[in-house]
Design a protein around this motif. Structure first.
Motif, PDB file in Angstrom:
ATOM      1  N   ILE A 130     -34.790 -23.604   2.031  1.00  0.00           N
ATOM      2  CA  ILE A 130     -33.264 -22.477   1.025  1.00  0.00           C
ATOM      3  C   ILE A 130     -32.455 -21.534   1.828  1.00  0.00           C
ATOM      4  O   ILE A 130     -31.959 -21.648   1.538  1.00  0.00           O
ATOM      5  N   GLN A 131     -33.598 -20.206   2.366  1.00  0.00           N
ATOM      6  CA  GLN A 131     -32.901 -19.325   3.164  1.00  0.00           C
ATOM      7  C   GLN A 131     -31.919 -19.547   3.730  1.00  0.00           C
ATOM      8  O   GLN A 131     -31.378 -19.657   3.688  1.00  0.00           O
ATOM      9  N   VAL A 132     -32.887 -21.247   4.801  1.00  0.00           N
ATOM     10  CA  VAL A 132     -31.874 -21.804   5.609  1.00  0.00           C
ATOM     11  C   VAL A 132     -30.452 -21.967   5.137  1.00  0.00           C
ATOM     12  O   VAL A 132     -29.464 -21.671   5.534  1.00  0.00           O
ATOM     13  N   SER A 133     -30.591 -22.693   4.368  1.00  0.00           N
ATOM     14  CA  SER A 133     -29.748 -23.050   2.891  1.00  0.00           C
ATOM     15  C   SER A 133     -28.569 -22.359   2.600  1.00  0.00           C
ATOM     16  O   SER A 133     -27.204 -22.260   2.731  1.00  0.00           O
ATOM     17  N   LEU A 134     -29.237 -20.988   1.820  1.00  0.00           N
ATOM     18  CA  LEU A 134     -28.149 -20.503   1.526  1.00  0.00           C
ATOM     19  C   LEU A 134     -27.003 -18.654   2.933  1.00  0.00           C
ATOM     20  O   LEU A 134     -27.068 -19.211   2.619  1.00  0.00           O
ATOM     21  N   GLY A 135     -28.803 -19.531   4.016  1.00  0.00           N
ATOM     22  CA  GLY A 135     -27.526 -18.210   5.385  1.00  0.00           C
ATOM     23  C   GLY A 135     -26.477 -19.616   5.157  1.00  0.00           C
ATOM     24  O   GLY A 135     -25.199 -18.796   5.588  1.00  0.00           O
ATOM     25  N   GLN A 136     -26.817 -21.125   5.386  1.00  0.00           N
ATOM     26  CA  GLN A 136     -25.215 -21.669   5.676  1.00  0.00           C
ATOM     27  C   GLN A 136     -24.686 -21.516   4.808  1.00  0.00           C
ATOM     28  O   GLN A 136     -23.178 -21.514   5.266  1.00  0.00           O
ATOM     29  N   LEU A 137     -24.597 -21.689   3.203  1.00  0.00           N
ATOM     30  CA  LEU A 137     -23.600 -21.656   2.624  1.00  0.00           C
ATOM     31  C   LEU A 137     -23.100 -20.165   2.882  1.00  0.00           C
ATOM     32  O   LEU A 137     -21.635 -20.428   3.217  1.00  0.00           O
ATOM     33  N   HIS A 138     -23.085 -19.291   3.372  1.00  0.00           N
ATOM     34  CA  HIS A 138     -23.036 -18.099   2.899  1.00  0.00           C
ATOM     35  C   HIS A 138     -21.853 -17.936   4.213  1.00  0.00           C
ATOM     36  O   HIS A 138     -20.665 -16.938   4.496  1.00  0.00           O
ATOM     37  N   LEU A 139     -22.479 -18.260   5.944  1.00  0.00           N
ATOM     38  CA  LEU A 139     -22.015 -18.607   6.512  1.00  0.00           C
ATOM     39  C   LEU A 139     -20.312 -18.918   6.660  1.00  0.00           C
ATOM     40  O   LEU A 139     -19.970 -18.182   7.498  1.00  0.00           O
ATOM     41  N   ILE A 140     -20.252 -20.097   6.397  1.00  0.00           N
ATOM     42  CA  ILE A 140     -18.800 -20.601   6.049  1.00  0.00           C
ATOM     43  C   ILE A 140     -18.569 -20.776   4.201  1.00  0.00           C
ATOM     44  O   ILE A 140     -16.771 -21.346   4.453  1.00  0.00           O
ATOM     45  N   GLY A 141     -19.088 -20.073   4.101  1.00  0.00           N
ATOM     46  CA  GLY A 141     -18.214 -20.040   2.606  1.00  0.00           C
ATOM     47  C   GLY A 141     -18.481 -21.568   2.176  1.00  0.00           C
ATOM     48  O   GLY A 141     -17.561 -21.905   1.094  1.00  0.00           O
ATOM     49  N   ARG A 142     -19.117 -21.972   0.967  1.00  0.00           N
ATOM     50  CA  ARG A 142     -19.470 -23.454   0.712  1.00  0.00           C
ATOM     51  C   ARG A 142     -19.796 -23.580  -0.409  1.00  0.00           C
ATOM     52  O   ARG A 142     -20.552 -22.637  -0.657  1.00  0.00           O
ATOM     53  N   LYS A 143     -19.492 -24.858  -1.418  1.00  0.00           N
ATOM     54  CA  LYS A 143     -20.047 -24.545  -2.471  1.00  0.00           C
ATOM     55  C   LYS A 143     -19.363 -24.207  -3.141  1.00  0.00           C
ATOM     56  O   LYS A 143     -20.125 -23.725  -4.043  1.00  0.00           O
ATOM     57  N   GLY A 144     -18.144 -23.176  -2.974  1.00  0.00           N
ATOM     58  CA  GLY A 144     -17.824 -22.029  -4.115  1.00  0.00           C
ATOM     59  C   GLY A 144     -18.297 -20.899  -3.742  1.00  0.00           C
ATOM     60  O   GLY A 144     -17.334 -19.930  -4.454  1.00  0.00           O
ATOM     61  N   LEU A 145     -18.978 -20.467  -2.632  1.00  0.00           N
ATOM     62  CA  LEU A 145     -19.651 -19.297  -2.857  1.00  0.00           C
ATOM     63  C   LEU A 145     -18.461 -18.333  -1.264  1.00  0.00           C
ATOM     64  O   LEU A 145     -18.141 -19.297  -0.766  1.00  0.00           O
ATOM     65  N   ASP A 146     -18.797 -16.927  -1.199  1.00  0.00           N
ATOM     66  CA  ASP A 146     -17.929 -16.883  -0.593  1.00  0.00           C
ATOM     67  C   ASP A 146     -18.284 -16.382   0.341  1.00  0.00           C
ATOM     68  O   ASP A 146     -19.231 -16.267   0.285  1.00  0.00           O
TER      69      ASP A 146
END
Length: 688
Positions: free
Chosen positions: A299-315
């Motif tokens: 989950i830590q890696v997944s959240l890091g990836q989402l925040h790195l490129i701003g996916r799934k509606g996250l900034d």
């Protein structure tokens, strides 16, 4: 653009205009009733000054104004007596009066400040601050700021949608040579939103917009020539337009990795839409954060990836990305180590560019056999970042990463063989690796494949294939971000803002946007188009989506012809579309509909056996079709049995009863009701 080529395109437009004279005369009679009241340019300035006067950011929010709030705002404007100084004339007079240069310079600075804030913004408050600066710059005659404000008025940013005011600004900007305004006016003309529906005029706007440098106009023209929309279908012209946009996108992608944009389909069921997998629900995000803090490395890696490129509606948030990657790396995650190396290799606010640190983390990940780490080391040796350029080492690391299926490494291998960097040029190997990477959606690999097909390098030249590949690259442009804003606007109930954004993307050839626009128009909730135009426009968009392979859209076209929505009833055409959806896309709904038409002989010859077969195929294709198919077959068998009994007993005295005239047009529903009643009766008796 070459003046000769521009002249040729204008001649084509004139030819199209001549051929469609009668249609255009009819369209001119059908003037669109704009839902917003007609305003003058002076009132546009009044509106912009009012926004500026608010000053405090919390007064300008992303919430849409209801009619009562709009009346209050209008009342305030009258009380305050804001004077009209004519914003656009001030800008025009500048070119005649150099004495106002200081005002224009100040406007330029305000625009740059606003643009910087907007690009770095992470909150709605910062975006509001940026638009406040744009308003001030626009008031000083800054053309780019006026373009921003016109876009805000058109798309409904921050609840200030006013299409008539936007058109007033666009028309004045177009006179000053703004290609963005040309593109916007072309778009509005093509739909008849706030303007007269005029495809010929739209084509002219797009042509001059593309000549001025509008990538969006280039893309729209590429799609029109590819599909033959109001122009003669011409693959080579489409290729020319798409290539210009693809070159622009590829240049951006080479400097930084492209951010994939989530494209939510509104045609999904409402219960699925509210928890769409493309957009991360806030509660789920909070749960993931809780798990990450508890030490869940994945989950830590997944959240890091989402925040790195701003996916799934996250900034996009580099600090949060680095935070989660560091936690996962401490726990031994090779992926996290590789992503930390990537952040330091590219450089950002949280992890400044540092080749030594990048090499350290890439090496740690590579030692664990991580493909991303191996690829990272290959990049360092290929570009000579922190180490001497060594194509041999780069090739070795890229091959190891490619063997593990990492698409970026496959692309790099393809590029080395394509360009002859450290190896002999080998177009067959280049094609092989580009193709492998493209299967995972690697955008630059798709671009180079398009280049090879367009020029016939290493493969047999194919214009159609090249255009389709270029189109895929073009759809990665920054304009695709409107998918998210359109979706959130729809979810918030701002249908008009959502529709205008989806409609623009649909005009650019996005299949998802075409089906979403048609879906919104079909609901008749939008107010920016007259209700009598919604079904015809929806049918047009469903048709464009169907041509691009959307099975649901193909079934919808059949429905529109079956029921006569936006067109006259035509059972034969409906059956044709259902057949395409059933044969090509294996659509259970199309099979069911086609079976019903065969059962009753609607538009096609009556065939009970084929109807029975299609009902069975629908049930086999989709579990959801089991119950409807069961009742449909029960009705079919019952009616077939009754037919046989009546035919056997009264062959010489009676003809087959015409149930439509004796029982009514809904006799089949009556039969289904009787079957259900019989089943309930039998089940109740069985329990007794």
């Amino acid at each position: 653009m070459n003046p000769l080529a521009l002249l040729v395109e204008i001649l084509i437009i004139i030819e199209v205009t001549t051929k469609n004279t009668e249609a255009e005369r009819y369209n001119k009679k059908q003037k669109e009733v704009n839902v917003t009241t007609q305003v003058s340019v002076s009132k546009v300035k009044q509106f912009l000054l009012y926004l500026l006067e608010q000053g405090n950011a919390n007064k300008i929010t992303n919430k849409r104004e209801n009619p009562l709030e709009k009346k209050k705002h209008q009342h305030k404007l009258k009380i305050k007596g804001i004077q009209n100084k004519n914003l656009l004339k001030r800008n025009q007079n500048y070119f005649k009066n150099p004495a106002k240069k200081s005002i224009t310079d100040e406007g330029d600075e305000l625009f740059k400040m606003g643009n910087k804030i907007l690009q770095e913004s992470k909150s709605q408050k910062q975006k509001t601050e940026a638009y406040t600066l744009f308003t001030r710059a626009a008031n000083m005659g800054n053309l780019k700021a006026m373009e921003k404000m016109a876009d805000a008025l058109l798309f409904g940013s921050f609840g200030m949608q006013n299409i008539t005011a936007a058109i007033q600004l666009y028309e004045s900007l177009a006179k000053e040579g703004s290609y963005k305004a040309q593109n916007a006016l072309g778009f509005l003309s093509s739909y008849g939103i706030g303007m007269e529906y005029d495809q010929a005029k739209a084509l002219i706007y797009y042509t001059f917009g593309s000549a001025g440098g509008s990538m969006m106009s280039q893309m729209i023209l590429g799609y029109r020539y590819l599909s033959g929309i109001n122009v003669l279908q011409n693959c080579e012209v489409a290729l020319n337009h798409y290539k210009k946009v693809a070159d622009y996108i590829a240049d951006k992608l080479e400097k930084s990795e492209g951010i994939p944009v989530e494209k939510v389909r509104l045609t999904e069921r409402p219960e699925n839409l509210s928890s769409n997998s493309e957009i991360l629900d806030w509660d789920i995000y909070q749960y993931y954060k809780f798990l990450a803090e508890r030490g869940d490395v994945q989950i830590q890696v997944s959240l890091g990836q989402l925040h790195l490129i701003g996916r799934k509606g996250l900034d996009q948030d580099y600090s949060k990305a680095l935070y989660y990657f560091l936690k996962a790396a401490k726990a031994g995650s090779a992926n996290a180590m590789a992503f930390i190396g990537k952040m330091y290799f590219e450089g950002n606010a949280a992890a400044p560019q540092n080749n030594a640190t990048a090499f350290k983390y890439f090496s740690m990940a590579a030692s664990k056999g991580n493909a991303i780490g191996l690829h990272g080391l290959g990049l360092l040796y290929f570009h000579g970042k922190g180490v001497p350029v060594n194509y041999g080492e780069a090739l070795k690391y890229f091959q190891k990463a490619a063997e593990k299926g990492w698409p970026n490494a496959q692309f790099q291998l393809g590029f080395m063989y394509y360009s002859g960097s450290g190896v002999w040029k080998d177009y067959k190997l280049a094609f092989k690796y580009f193709y492998l990477a493209s299967q995972s959606g690697q955008p630059l690999a798709i671009y180079y494949l398009a280049e090879m097909y367009a020029t016939g390098t290493g493969v047999l030249r194919s214009c159609r294939t090249a255009v389709e590949l270029y189109k895929g690259v073009c759809e990665l442009g920054h304009w695709a971000e409107k998918f998210l804003t359109a979706y959130f606007a729809y979810k918030d109930g701002d249908v008009d803002s959502s529709l205008i954004q989806y409609a623009l993307l649909a005009e650019m050839g996005y299949e998802v946007a075409q089906s979403n626009s048609a879906f919104i128009l079909e609901s008749k909730k939008a107010k920016i188009l007259g209700k009598e135009k919604m079904y015809p426009m929806a049918l047009l968009l469903w048709n464009r989506a169907a041509i691009q392979g959307n099975a649901f859209a193909r079934v919808k076209i059949g429905d529109y012809h079956y029921y006569g929505y936006g067109t006259k009833k035509d059972y034969e055409t409906a059956a044709t579309h259902y057949s395409i959806a059933a044969d090509k896309h294996h659509s259970a709904q199309a099979m069911f509909n086609l079976a019903y038409m065969y059962e009753h002989g609607l538009g096609i010859a009556k065939d009970i056996h084929l109807a029975r077969r299609l009902y069975d195929m629908a049930a086999q294709t989709s579990p959801d079709a089991h119950i409807p198919v069961f009742f449909a077959l029960m009705k079919l068998e019952t009616m077939h049995l009754l037919h046989d009994i009546l035919f056997f007993n009264f062959t010489m005295k009676w003809k087959w009863l015409k149930l439509d005239s004796t029982v009514g047009p809904y006799w089949d529903l009556l039969v289904i009701g009787l079957i259900v009643a019989m089943l309930i009766f039998l089940l109740r008796n069985r329990h007794r």
